[in-house]
Design a protein around this motif. Structure first.
Motif, mmCIF file in Angstrom:
data_model
loop_
_atom_site.group_PDB
_atom_site.id
_atom_site.type_symbol
_atom_site.label_atom_id
_atom_site.label_comp_id
_atom_site.label_asym_id
_atom_site.label_seq_id
_atom_site.Cartn_x
_atom_site.Cartn_y
_atom_site.Cartn_z
ATOM 1 N N HIS A 1 -1.229 10.730 14.867
ATOM 2 C CA HIS A 1 -1.289 11.315 13.630
ATOM 3 C C HIS A 1 -1.746 10.490 12.416
ATOM 4 N N TYR A 2 -1.535 9.128 12.496
ATOM 5 C CA TYR A 2 -2.053 8.263 11.486
ATOM 6 C C TYR A 2 -3.356 8.151 11.362
ATOM 7 N N GLU A 3 -4.241 8.658 12.480
ATOM 8 C CA GLU A 3 -5.592 8.762 12.063
ATOM 9 C C GLU A 3 -5.765 9.828 10.813
ATOM 10 N N LEU A 4 -5.264 10.704 10.319
ATOM 11 C CA LEU A 4 -5.500 11.308 9.149
ATOM 12 C C LEU A 4 -4.570 11.025 7.998
ATOM 13 N N THR A 5 -3.560 10.315 8.336
ATOM 14 C CA THR A 5 -2.550 10.202 7.135
ATOM 15 C C THR A 5 -2.547 8.754 6.601
ATOM 16 N N ARG A 6 -3.260 7.760 7.377
ATOM 17 C CA ARG A 6 -3.505 6.317 6.926
ATOM 18 C C ARG A 6 -4.847 6.364 6.104
ATOM 19 N N LYS A 7 -4.904 5.830 4.802
ATOM 20 C CA LYS A 7 -6.152 5.971 4.017
ATOM 21 C C LYS A 7 -7.479 5.539 4.877
ATOM 22 N N LYS B 1 -6.815 0.500 -2.884
ATOM 23 C CA LYS B 1 -5.735 1.208 -2.593
ATOM 24 C C LYS B 1 -5.118 0.642 -1.305
ATOM 25 N N PRO B 2 -4.083 0.050 -1.185
ATOM 26 C CA PRO B 2 -3.391 -0.359 -0.073
ATOM 27 C C PRO B 2 -3.154 0.813 1.269
ATOM 28 N N SER B 3 -3.734 0.504 2.339
ATOM 29 C CA SER B 3 -3.915 1.591 3.315
ATOM 30 C C SER B 3 -2.634 2.081 3.749
ATOM 31 N N GLY B 4 -1.656 1.185 3.788
ATOM 32 C CA GLY B 4 -0.245 1.573 4.558
ATOM 33 C C GLY B 4 0.713 1.852 3.404
ATOM 34 N N ARG B 5 0.428 2.122 2.065
ATOM 35 C CA ARG B 5 1.486 2.122 1.041
ATOM 36 C C ARG B 5 1.367 3.572 0.303
ATOM 37 N N ALA B 6 2.217 4.013 -0.340
ATOM 38 C CA ALA B 6 2.244 5.460 -1.129
ATOM 39 C C ALA B 6 2.816 5.106 -2.252
ATOM 40 N N GLN B 7 2.732 6.200 -3.158
ATOM 41 C CA GLN B 7 3.399 6.324 -4.552
ATOM 42 C C GLN B 7 2.614 5.493 -5.370
ATOM 43 N N ASN C 1 -4.792 -4.779 4.653
ATOM 44 C CA ASN C 1 -5.911 -3.785 4.678
ATOM 45 C C ASN C 1 -5.608 -2.878 3.261
ATOM 46 N N TYR C 2 -6.972 -2.673 3.128
ATOM 47 C CA TYR C 2 -7.184 -1.775 1.682
ATOM 48 C C TYR C 2 -8.380 -0.974 1.909
ATOM 49 N N VAL C 3 -8.358 0.066 1.077
ATOM 50 C CA VAL C 3 -9.367 1.070 0.892
ATOM 51 C C VAL C 3 -9.868 0.684 -0.428
ATOM 52 N N CYS C 4 -11.225 0.374 -0.652
ATOM 53 C CA CYS C 4 -11.906 0.187 -1.648
ATOM 54 C C CYS C 4 -12.929 1.256 -2.025
#
Length: 161
Positions: free
Chosen positions: A14-20, A76-82, A115-118
């Motif tokens: 499921h993380y294939e869609l829930t991680r940035k 944006k960090p891939s594995g963080r939220a809020q 890991n980050y998304v830029c």
């Protein structure tokens, strides 16, 4: 094997869609597959997210694009939220600071950065009443094959202050 009356609350991978980072990878893959099949009209519909790079794996591609077009980018960090760990970059030197700070942040593997998304920062986003917003919609997925989704009609919208 589950009995007919049993349910699970997670699907494998499921993380294939829930991680940035993984969601971006899958969106890019879907678009590329459509382009490969010469379905260019459908591929063009994947323009709903800004230019995006997964770091550190696509760092050199990001640097090439940054040198060509510059601008402001959001990290944006891939594995963080809020909103935790999000920051803006307008100079490549700020990337060096990010890599150093990330290493010092207590990663298990010495020298490995988080890991980050830029993404290219949207300086003129769609607003409601002059405010940024996000939508929270809830759905229940009971099957992926065939796809069966129930959408809860009472989602909500959060507005920035």
């Amino acid at each position: 094997q589950l009995a007919d009356h049993q349910r699970i609350n997670h699907f494998r991978n499921h993380y294939e869609l829930t991680r940035k980072d993984l969601m971006v990878k899958n969106l890019k893959r879907a678009k590329k597959g459509l382009e490969k099949d010469s379905r260019l009209v459908q591929a063009a519909q994947y323009d709903f997210f800004p230019q995006t790079f997964s770091l550190p794996s696509e760092y050199s591609m990001f640097v090439d694009e940054f040198k060509k077009a510059g601008g402001v980018w959001i990290m944006k960090p891939s594995g963080r939220a809020q909103g935790k760990g999000i920051f803006l970059v307008s100079k490549l030197s700020q990337m060096s600071e990010w890599k150093g700070a990330s290493r010092a942040g207590g990663n298990v593997y010495a020298g490995q950065v988080e890991n980050y998304v830029c993404q290219r920062y949207l300086d003129n986003p769609y607003l409601i009443g002059g405010k940024k917003f996000d939508l929270r919609l809830y759905c229940l997925v009971t099957s992926f094959s065939p796809l069966v989704v129930y959408l809860y009609r009472s989602g909500f919208c959060r507005f920035s202050t």
